[in-house]
Design a protein around this motif. Structure first.
Motif, PDB file in Angstrom:
ATOM      1  N   GLU A 183      59.112  70.595 -53.139  1.00 17.63           N
ATOM      2  CA  GLU A 183      59.412  70.915 -51.746  1.00 17.63           C
ATOM      3  C   GLU A 183      60.540  71.936 -51.686  1.00 17.63           C
ATOM      4  N   LEU A 184      60.359  72.965 -50.879  1.00 14.87           N
ATOM      5  CA  LEU A 184      61.424  73.925 -50.615  1.00 14.87           C
ATOM      6  C   LEU A 184      61.839  73.817 -49.157  1.00 14.87           C
ATOM      7  N   ARG A 185      63.158  73.869 -48.921  1.00  9.79           N
ATOM      8  CA  ARG A 185      63.687  73.775 -47.560  1.00  9.79           C
ATOM      9  C   ARG A 185      64.603  74.967 -47.303  1.00  9.79           C
ATOM     10  N   PRO A 186      64.059  76.163 -47.198  1.00 11.04           N
ATOM     11  CA  PRO A 186      64.895  77.357 -47.040  1.00 11.04           C
ATOM     12  C   PRO A 186      65.590  77.361 -45.680  1.00 11.04           C
ATOM     13  N   PRO A 187      66.900  77.188 -45.631  1.00 12.35           N
ATOM     14  CA  PRO A 187      67.584  77.098 -44.330  1.00 12.35           C
ATOM     15  C   PRO A 187      67.622  78.415 -43.579  1.00 12.35           C
ATOM     16  N   GLY A 188      67.326  79.530 -44.271  1.00 11.74           N
ATOM     17  CA  GLY A 188      67.370  80.831 -43.630  1.00 11.74           C
ATOM     18  C   GLY A 188      66.006  81.388 -43.247  1.00 11.74           C
ATOM     19  N   LEU A 189      64.950  80.594 -43.405  1.00  7.52           N
ATOM     20  CA  LEU A 189      63.622  81.027 -42.959  1.00  7.52           C
ATOM     21  C   LEU A 189      63.437  80.530 -41.520  1.00  7.52           C
ATOM     22  N   TYR A 190      63.757  81.412 -40.568  1.00  4.83           N
ATOM     23  CA  TYR A 190      63.779  81.032 -39.158  1.00  4.83           C
ATOM     24  C   TYR A 190      62.462  81.393 -38.481  1.00  4.83           C
ATOM     25  N   VAL A 191      61.909  80.406 -37.781  1.00  6.53           N
ATOM     26  CA  VAL A 191      60.640  80.581 -37.072  1.00  6.53           C
ATOM     27  C   VAL A 191      60.862  80.158 -35.621  1.00  6.53           C
ATOM     28  N   ARG A 192      60.554  81.073 -34.728  1.00  7.21           N
ATOM     29  CA  ARG A 192      60.764  80.820 -33.299  1.00  7.21           C
ATOM     30  C   ARG A 192      59.853  79.709 -32.782  1.00  7.21           C
ATOM     31  N   ARG A 193      60.370  78.958 -31.812  1.00  5.27           N
ATOM     32  CA  ARG A 193      59.582  77.919 -31.149  1.00  5.27           C
ATOM     33  C   ARG A 193      59.825  78.005 -29.645  1.00  5.27           C
ATOM     34  N   LEU A 194      58.749  77.904 -28.872  1.00  8.85           N
ATOM     35  CA  LEU A 194      58.877  77.915 -27.420  1.00  8.85           C
ATOM     36  C   LEU A 194      59.284  76.523 -26.941  1.00  8.85           C
ATOM     37  N   PRO A 195      60.253  76.423 -26.038  1.00  5.50           N
ATOM     38  CA  PRO A 195      60.629  75.100 -25.535  1.00  5.50           C
ATOM     39  C   PRO A 195      59.580  74.568 -24.561  1.00  5.50           C
ATOM     40  N   CYS A 196      59.412  73.259 -24.537  1.00  8.78           N
ATOM     41  CA  CYS A 196      58.564  72.647 -23.525  1.00  8.78           C
ATOM     42  C   CYS A 196      59.304  72.647 -22.188  1.00  8.78           C
ATOM     43  N   ASP A 197      58.660  72.205 -21.136  1.00  7.23           N
ATOM     44  CA  ASP A 197      59.379  72.098 -19.870  1.00  7.23           C
ATOM     45  C   ASP A 197      60.208  70.817 -19.854  1.00  7.23           C
ATOM     46  N   ALA A 198      61.092  70.714 -18.878  1.00 12.36           N
ATOM     47  CA  ALA A 198      62.037  69.591 -18.837  1.00 12.36           C
ATOM     48  C   ALA A 198      61.331  68.250 -18.697  1.00 12.36           C
ATOM     49  N   ARG A 199      60.222  68.211 -17.951  1.00 12.07           N
ATOM     50  CA  ARG A 199      59.507  66.941 -17.775  1.00 12.07           C
ATOM     51  C   ARG A 199      58.980  66.430 -19.107  1.00 12.07           C
ATOM     52  N   ARG A 200      58.390  67.319 -19.889  1.00 16.00           N
ATOM     53  CA  ARG A 200      57.877  66.887 -21.197  1.00 16.00           C
ATOM     54  C   ARG A 200      59.024  66.500 -22.126  1.00 16.00           C
ATOM     55  N   PHE A 201      60.138  67.210 -22.024  1.00 13.65           N
ATOM     56  CA  PHE A 201      61.307  66.859 -22.838  1.00 13.65           C
ATOM     57  C   PHE A 201      61.710  65.405 -22.583  1.00 13.65           C
ATOM     58  N   TRP A 202      61.797  65.006 -21.319  1.00  7.14           N
ATOM     59  CA  TRP A 202      62.171  63.622 -21.019  1.00  7.14           C
ATOM     60  C   TRP A 202      61.117  62.654 -21.530  1.00  7.14           C
ATOM     61  N   SER A 203      59.849  63.004 -21.389  1.00  5.52           N
ATOM     62  CA  SER A 203      58.787  62.096 -21.833  1.00  5.52           C
ATOM     63  C   SER A 203      58.809  61.889 -23.346  1.00  5.52           C
ATOM     64  N   GLN A 204      59.351  62.868 -24.076  1.00  4.00           N
ATOM     65  CA  GLN A 204      59.388  62.787 -25.536  1.00  4.00           C
ATOM     66  C   GLN A 204      60.575  61.984 -26.063  1.00  4.00           C
ATOM     67  N   ARG A 205      61.515  61.584 -25.185  1.00  7.85           N
ATOM     68  CA  ARG A 205      62.693  60.862 -25.669  1.00  7.85           C
ATOM     69  C   ARG A 205      62.310  59.544 -26.324  1.00  7.85           C
ATOM     70  N   VAL A 206      61.342  58.840 -25.737  1.00  8.50           N
ATOM     71  CA  VAL A 206      60.938  57.553 -26.323  1.00  8.50           C
ATOM     72  C   VAL A 206      60.305  57.778 -27.684  1.00  8.50           C
TER      73      VAL A 206
END
Length: 261
Positions: A183-206
């Motif tokens: 397994e390699l875990r390169p800390p400098g290989l950055y890949v963009r991610r789109l944020p979800c909306d706030a409603r989905r963020f709250w639903s994902q807390r559980v």
């Protein structure tokens, strides 16, 4: 063209992001082999098929797969269909650029699993909140992204991984390790991610809390924070504890040039 397969496990309830995802797939398609494994509802699947015809390979999850975690059905189907040995698995909100894809291809020559680092862009308030967890993970080890690089031959040889779990990313990592994979875990290989909306963020807390059950030592340390602070009534220890958390996060932010993202 990079000799790389790109697998997107998809299971949408609505098509609000269809135009944006289609534009991303159109940008990807000339450079890598793209497979979208689509477990969406029939009417959405049909719409996707029309939009992505002649653009990417668009398929349903394999009929013989019935894991409780639907994403694993998509991942397993995509790995089986991949034409090459080096495969990127990416959630539908992950956005690679060409340099990151090229680096992933190179790293997969040396490992069976590559775990890059996601970052949010744009970064609304809830994405910044979630980034705090990312920074602590980076300071103390590595984060769990929404994308991995995997060697197809190794994945098939180990028989895939258990899809009847909630934290499927951790299960994939543990299964590769258990079978002797590198397994390699390169800390400098950055890949963009789109944020979800706030409603989905709250639903994902559980779900996030249940994911933490798979890492009991970390969970216990996190759960101990508030009781420990409640027992401390003097301001100096409270400030010291807060300062330690901030310092750890800043260490994670500075690691491998992380401040640029």
């Amino acid at each position: 063209m990079i000799d790389l397969d790109y697998v997107v496990p998809l299971r949408w309830q609505d098509d609000s992001g269809l135009d944006e995802l289609t534009a991303y797939l159109r940008a990807l398609a000339p450079h890598v082999r793209v497979t979208v494994v689509d477990g969406s509802r029939p009417e959405l699947y049909a719409r996707h098929a029309r939009r992505w015809r002649c653009l990417v390979r668009h398929v349903s999850p394999a009929a013989g797969l019935s894991f409780a975690n639907g994403k694993v059905n998509g991942v397993t189907t995509g790995l089986r269909l991949a034409e090459g040995d080096r495969v990127v698995i990416a959630d539908d909100d992950v956005r690679y650029d060409l340099p990151a894809l090229a680096e992933m291809h190179a790293l997969l020559a040396r490992a069976e699993l590559v775990r890059p680092q996601n970052y949010f862009d744009p970064a609304p308030w809830h994405a910044r909140w979630d980034t705090a967890r990312t920074l602590l993970n980076r300071a103390l080890g590595a984060d769990y992204p929404g994308t991995f690089g995997v060697r197809r031959s190794f994945f098939l040889a180990m028989g895939g991984y258990d899809g009847d779990v909630l934290f499927e990313n951790l299960e994939l990592v543990r299964t590769v390790r258990a079978h002797g994979g590198r397994e390699l875990r390169p800390p400098g290989l950055y890949v963009r991610r789109l944020p979800c909306d706030a409603r989905r963020f709250w639903s994902q807390r559980v779900r996030q809390a249940y994911d933490d059950l798979a890492q009991p030592v970390r969970l216990a340390s996190f759960l101990a924070v508030l009781p420990a602070l409640a027992l401390v009534r003097r301001p100096l220890p409270l400030l010291a504890a807060a300062g330690t958390a901030v310092a750890l996060a800043e260490a994670g932010r500075r690691r491998a040039g992380g401040r640029r993202v």
